[in-house]
Design a protein around this motif. Sequence first.
Motif, short mmCIF file in Angstrom:
data_model
loop_
_atom_site.label_atom_id
_atom_site.label_comp_id
_atom_site.label_asym_id
_atom_site.label_seq_id
_atom_site.Cartn_x
_atom_site.Cartn_y
_atom_site.Cartn_z
N SER A 145 19.75 -14.34 36.16
CA SER A 145 19.81 -15.37 37.18
C SER A 145 19.14 -14.90 38.47
N ASN A 146 18.46 -15.84 39.13
CA ASN A 146 17.89 -15.63 40.47
C ASN A 146 16.88 -14.49 40.54
N VAL A 147 16.08 -14.35 39.49
CA VAL A 147 14.96 -13.41 39.49
C VAL A 147 13.68 -14.21 39.29
N LEU A 148 12.76 -14.11 40.25
CA LEU A 148 11.55 -14.92 40.25
C LEU A 148 10.32 -14.03 40.35
N PHE A 149 9.27 -14.39 39.60
CA PHE A 149 7.99 -13.68 39.63
C PHE A 149 6.93 -14.62 40.19
N SER A 150 6.06 -14.07 41.02
CA SER A 150 4.98 -14.86 41.61
C SER A 150 3.67 -14.08 41.53
N SER A 151 2.58 -14.81 41.34
CA SER A 151 1.25 -14.21 41.26
C SER A 151 0.32 -14.97 42.19
N ALA A 152 -0.55 -14.22 42.88
CA ALA A 152 -1.41 -14.84 43.90
C ALA A 152 -2.85 -14.38 43.72
N TYR A 153 -3.70 -14.92 44.57
CA TYR A 153 -5.12 -14.58 44.55
C TYR A 153 -5.39 -13.21 45.18
N ASP A 154 -4.35 -12.50 45.59
CA ASP A 154 -4.51 -11.12 46.03
C ASP A 154 -4.37 -10.16 44.86
N TYR A 155 -4.34 -10.69 43.62
CA TYR A 155 -4.30 -9.95 42.35
C TYR A 155 -2.98 -9.21 42.16
N LYS A 156 -1.93 -9.61 42.85
CA LYS A 156 -0.64 -8.93 42.74
C LYS A 156 0.41 -9.85 42.15
N ILE A 157 1.35 -9.25 41.40
CA ILE A 157 2.53 -9.94 40.90
C ILE A 157 3.74 -9.36 41.63
N MET A 158 4.53 -10.22 42.25
CA MET A 158 5.68 -9.77 43.02
C MET A 158 6.96 -10.25 42.36
N VAL A 159 7.97 -9.38 42.38
CA VAL A 159 9.29 -9.66 41.80
C VAL A 159 10.27 -9.87 42.94
N TRP A 160 10.98 -11.01 42.90
CA TRP A 160 11.88 -11.39 43.99
C TRP A 160 13.31 -11.48 43.48
N ASN A 161 14.24 -11.01 44.31
CA ASN A 161 15.67 -11.14 44.04
C ASN A 161 16.23 -12.20 44.99
N LEU A 162 16.55 -13.37 44.45
CA LEU A 162 17.01 -14.47 45.30
C LEU A 162 18.47 -14.36 45.67
N ASP A 163 19.18 -13.34 45.16
CA ASP A 163 20.56 -13.09 45.61
C ASP A 163 20.61 -12.47 46.99
N SER A 164 19.47 -12.14 47.54
CA SER A 164 19.42 -11.56 48.89
C SER A 164 19.94 -12.59 49.90
N PRO A 165 20.73 -12.16 50.87
CA PRO A 165 21.33 -13.12 51.82
C PRO A 165 20.34 -13.71 52.82
N GLU A 166 19.19 -13.09 53.01
CA GLU A 166 18.25 -13.59 54.01
C GLU A 166 17.64 -14.92 53.59
N GLN A 167 17.39 -15.77 54.58
CA GLN A 167 16.73 -17.04 54.29
C GLN A 167 15.23 -16.85 54.14
N VAL A 168 14.66 -15.94 54.91
CA VAL A 168 13.24 -15.58 54.80
C VAL A 168 13.16 -14.16 54.24
N ILE A 169 12.57 -14.03 53.06
CA ILE A 169 12.45 -12.73 52.40
C ILE A 169 10.98 -12.31 52.45
N LYS A 170 10.73 -11.19 53.10
CA LYS A 170 9.35 -10.73 53.26
C LYS A 170 9.01 -9.53 52.39
N ASN A 171 10.02 -8.89 51.83
CA ASN A 171 9.77 -7.69 51.02
C ASN A 171 10.26 -7.92 49.60
N PRO A 172 9.36 -8.01 48.62
CA PRO A 172 9.79 -8.17 47.22
C PRO A 172 10.42 -6.89 46.70
N VAL A 173 11.18 -7.02 45.62
CA VAL A 173 11.81 -5.85 45.00
C VAL A 173 10.76 -4.95 44.37
N LYS A 174 9.73 -5.56 43.78
CA LYS A 174 8.68 -4.80 43.11
C LYS A 174 7.36 -5.53 43.24
#
Length: 531
Positions: A145-174
């Motif tokens: 639950s609440n694990v999201l992957f995103s890919s962009a034109y910067d050639y990177k895949i970022m892993v996000w933990n949405l259980d983080s309490p912050e509304q704006v998350i600037k640092n992915p887990v991986k």
Amino acid sequence: MTWRPQYRSSKFRHVFGKAATKENCYDGVPITRSVHDNHFCAINPRFIAVVTECAGGGAFLVLSVHHTGKVDPHHPKVSGHRGNVMDIKWNPFDDLCVASCSEDATVKIWDIPKHGLLKNITVPRKDLQGHSRRVGLIEWHPTASNVLFSSAYDYKIMVWNLDSPEQVIKNPVKTISLHTDMVLSMSFNTDGSRLATSCKDRKIRIIDPRTGALLQEANCKSHKANKVLFLGNLKMLISTGNSRWNHRQIALWDQEDLSVPLLQEDLDGSSGVLFPFYDPDTHMLYVAGKGDGNIRYYEVSSEKPYMQFLTEYRSLLPQKGMGIMPKRGLDVCSCEVFRFYRLVTIKGLIEPLSMIVPRRSESYQEDIYPMTASNEPAMSASDWFSGLDKGPLLMSLKPGSKLHDSYLDSVEAKAPISVLEAKRSQTRPGQMQLAHVQETLETKESREPKIFNDLKSWQGDSVQDKGVTSVTNGREPLLCSPPKTENELLQTFYRQQDEIRRLREMLCQRDVRIKQLELEIKNMRNSRGVY
């Protein structure tokens, strides 16, 4: 020497596509004109989300699945992005949560009201800011639950933990930085322990999504992959792309050895991208082309010849993108095994297309509906990040079936009762399930005396102290005020139409049951007369 027949015995040899009538389509939808090779559409048993054309930013439309017909041109939208929306995906474990990514280099998580949009939504629940260029793809983890992957034109895949309490998350887990060009597609295996990607550099990669380590890499000169997809538990991948002579092609791979494809097949000479869709329950592979109205489907096995062509659905209306309904939202009474939602841009139309196994009986067919992935997570985000891998929780599509698992029991022990009831009521296995309708009616009947007593003492009590209230059209009557705007009036009308549909479906189901019982009684009398 024994004679062997030349045909294959299969339950799905005669599967056919049945397009919805004009009244059951969604008309007047301003579908996006973006040339990005994405689906632009996401479906769950409650809502349809489709990317729309919008000036001065990006937006997408959220419609109720049952609100077919002409769409109001002023229907509220989700319009919080500053650039065009590139991809949208519903949370597989929460039918009221949708993720979107955009050319503004952000990923946003939105909460959709239970009864749909009554006004434009511009403020997301979560804002993920980590990419430096536009974000083209997003994928939810299939079991955590609440694990999201995103890919962009910067050639990177970022892993996000949405259980983080912050509304704006600037640092992915991986952050995974293995690609040398734009990532064209991402796909998880069944338990989410492997991530397959296709890249513009023609390579297919299999990655450990938790550590970012490269496990396998394919670089086949005769096949330029565009989309890649894991084939359930078969330990194989399917990729679509182009051959050396620029013919559209599909290729089958062994996930343990990507040096040479197991199978390659040229389809045609069209230029549109091929979108693969796989049903692990029936082992059927669907290949739909962008810009044409054809959908080819195959039956896949782990033994040679691996793929058996079944037939092809053809339409004169070309599709720009497609969405698929999860298995728990299918109509099992009509033997529906898959459902597409085709985006027809030239007519502003969303056309449902059901893939049906022809059967004479209208009862539940267990042989074509095995246990399937449910809408409950197998583990939490913290469990997955700590190194745990678990397959999806399974559920039966048979009306009245329930899901039991130790993870769910632990969650129920911790969560308040009201929260669990709200979570369980977020999804329904299908609109044709008689058991759910009967259960709802029994609940309402048992609550009527208490509602009557509450109404007597309502003037002296606060609304918040009411333990139980009746629900009409999905709204509480004591808290319901007359509609003040045209949109609210339309939403009330739509809710009434939903209730009418449910009652009609309940009557149809009971009529069928009565006929079945009459036939059984007649058979019993005949059998007694014989003896």
